[in-house]
Each structure stands twice: as structure tokens, then as C-alpha cells.
Enzyme design. Structure first.
Site, short mmCIF file in Angstrom:
data_model
loop_
_atom_site.label_atom_id
_atom_site.label_comp_id
_atom_site.label_asym_id
_atom_site.label_seq_id
_atom_site.Cartn_x
_atom_site.Cartn_y
_atom_site.Cartn_z
N SER A 30 -9.27 67.68 54.78
CA SER A 30 -9.41 66.33 54.23
C SER A 30 -9.60 65.28 55.30
O SER A 30 -10.19 64.22 55.04
CB SER A 30 -8.18 65.98 53.37
OG SER A 30 -6.98 66.11 54.13
N GLY A 67 -7.60 69.93 51.51
CA GLY A 67 -6.63 70.97 51.23
C GLY A 67 -6.88 72.27 51.95
O GLY A 67 -6.08 73.21 51.83
N ASN A 95 -3.05 71.56 57.38
CA ASN A 95 -2.44 72.05 56.14
C ASN A 95 -1.60 73.30 56.38
O ASN A 95 -0.60 73.51 55.69
CB ASN A 95 -3.52 72.31 55.10
CG ASN A 95 -4.10 71.01 54.56
OD1 ASN A 95 -3.37 70.09 54.21
ND2 ASN A 95 -5.41 70.91 54.54
N ASP A 176 -0.46 57.24 51.12
CA ASP A 176 0.29 58.48 51.24
C ASP A 176 0.85 58.71 52.65
O ASP A 176 1.63 59.63 52.88
CB ASP A 176 -0.56 59.68 50.82
CG ASP A 176 -1.77 59.94 51.73
OD1 ASP A 176 -1.90 59.27 52.78
OD2 ASP A 176 -2.58 60.80 51.38
N HIS A 179 -3.14 60.44 55.35
CA HIS A 179 -4.58 60.40 55.60
C HIS A 179 -5.01 59.05 56.15
O HIS A 179 -4.50 58.01 55.73
CB HIS A 179 -5.36 60.68 54.31
CG HIS A 179 -5.12 62.05 53.76
ND1 HIS A 179 -4.13 62.32 52.84
CD2 HIS A 179 -5.74 63.23 54.02
CE1 HIS A 179 -4.16 63.60 52.55
NE2 HIS A 179 -5.13 64.18 53.24
#
Length: 208
Positions: A30, A67, A95, A176, A179
Site C-alpha cells: 500500500s 495489504g 505487512n 490511520d 500510511h
């Protein structure tokens, strides 16, 4: 890291592939894909714009999948990096770390990705990731060591930490806090640009 002045290589790069642009592919998760951002604000697009502003004739394809893990990147490697690609910017591992995956898994996957690209004659610029300290010192040491080890093994250009100057700064992150926002992506590109220029210098016919 060796620095190579843009003015010295911009003209040769423009003709390095029989008059066509150099084709880079950014293979990642991402952070590459541009999670929650418009396409023009994603890392590959912003990097391409910055390189063109410095005189480079180059395209940067977006092969980021939100992801994705290192294993996922390996599974889709062949179709994500098509024939005719001149170089890959490899950004994977965040991840795996966030899931607490045994570091031997991303190490093996990244090693295999680099080896398979090398076999195809496609150079790699490796971008590093760092483990969260709450995973413990043993995990951090094993995970963080993956990237410099692979860079040394394969003689890769290494950008040690993809989120350098961005991680931990809420002004450069989406709500969040994981990111980068558009300003954060711009900061990433600003930080990695010299490493990409070094990488591009290697893609000239005289350097391969």
C-alpha cells in the site's frame, strides 16, 4: 552511497533504450500503491514527475497492492514486472512486520524476488523497512537486517528506510497513522531521489 549528478546522466539516459524512456516498476504494498490517495499522488507517479523535472526520460509503473506481503509479491512477480522492464524499485515487508511474521519468511521471499529478477537481467533498487520496537530487540535485529544483508549479497542500491522522515510524523500521515498522505509521499520521494538517480546511472548500457 555514491551520488551521481543528474546533469551528468540526464542526456545519456534519454537515449539509453533506443530512444524510448527507461521503464521502471515500483513493486510494493500500500505504501507504493497509494492507499486512499488519488493516482497522481501515489509514490510511483510523484517519483516519475520528480525525475522528469530533473531531465530524466523515465516512466515508473505502479505495481503496488495494498495489504501485500513479501510472499504475495513473489507470487505475482512475473505479471507485475513485465518483459521490457529496465529496473525495479522493491518495497515490501511492512505487512510481514505488522503481522509479526517470522523474519525468515520475508528474507526468503525477498531473496527469491531479487534472484529471479537478476536471472531476467532486471536490476533492483531495494528499499528497507524497519520493525516496530514493541516486537522486541531480537525480532527487530533479525527483521531490520534483511535489507542490508540482501543489498550486500547482490550488490544492490539500497535506500535503508522507505518511510525515512515520514514515520511518526502525524502531519505526513493519513488518520490511520500508518500510511503517508500526499505530503508524506512527497517527502518520501524527496528522500529517495538521490538513490534512484544512482540506480538510474547503473541502467545505462555502459553500466550493465
Amino acid at each position: 552511497m555514491l551520488l551521481f549528478a543528474a546533469a551528468a546522466i540526464a542526456v545519456p539516459l534519454g537515449t539509453a533504450r533506443a530512444g524510448r524512456p527507461l521503464k521502471l516498476v515500483a513493486l510494493g504494498d500500500s505504501l507504493t500503491a497509494g492507499y486512499m490517495l488519488p493516482a497522481e499522488s501515489a509514490f510511483p507517479a510523484v517519483l516519475e514527475k520528480a525525475l522528469k523535472a530533473k531531465g530524466y526520460d523515465v516512466t515508473v509503473g505502479n505495481a503496488g497492492v495494498s495489504g501485500d506481503t513479501t510472499t504475495g509479491g513473489l507470487d505475482r512477480l512475473d505479471w507485475s514486472v513485465p518483459d521490457g522492464t529496465d529496473g525495479v524499485i522493491l518495497e515490501l515487508g511492512a505487512n510481514d512486520m505488522l503481522r509479526g511474521t517470522d523474519p525468515t519468511v520475508p528474507r526468503t521471499a525477498l531473496d527469491t524476488i531479487v534472484a529471479r529478477l537478476k536471472a531476467r537481467g532486471i536490476p533492483v533498487l531495494l528499499t528497507g523497512m524497519r520493525a516496530s520496537t514493541n516486537l522486541g530487540p531480537d525480532y527487530v535485529a533479525k527483521f531490520d537486517g534483511i535489507y542490508p544483508d540482501l543489498a550486500a549479497r547482490y550488490g544492490l542500491v539500497l535506500y535503508p528506510f522507505f518511510l525515512s522522515g515520514v514515520a511518526g510524523d502525524p502531519a505526513l500521515a493519513l488518520p490511520d497513522r500508518l500510511h503517508p498522505n500526499a505530503k508524506g509521499v512527497a517527502r518520501i520521494v524527496e528522500g529517495i531521489l538521490r538513490s534512484v538517480e544512482t540506480f538510474l546511472a547503473r541502467l545505462q548500457p555502459s553500466g550493465r
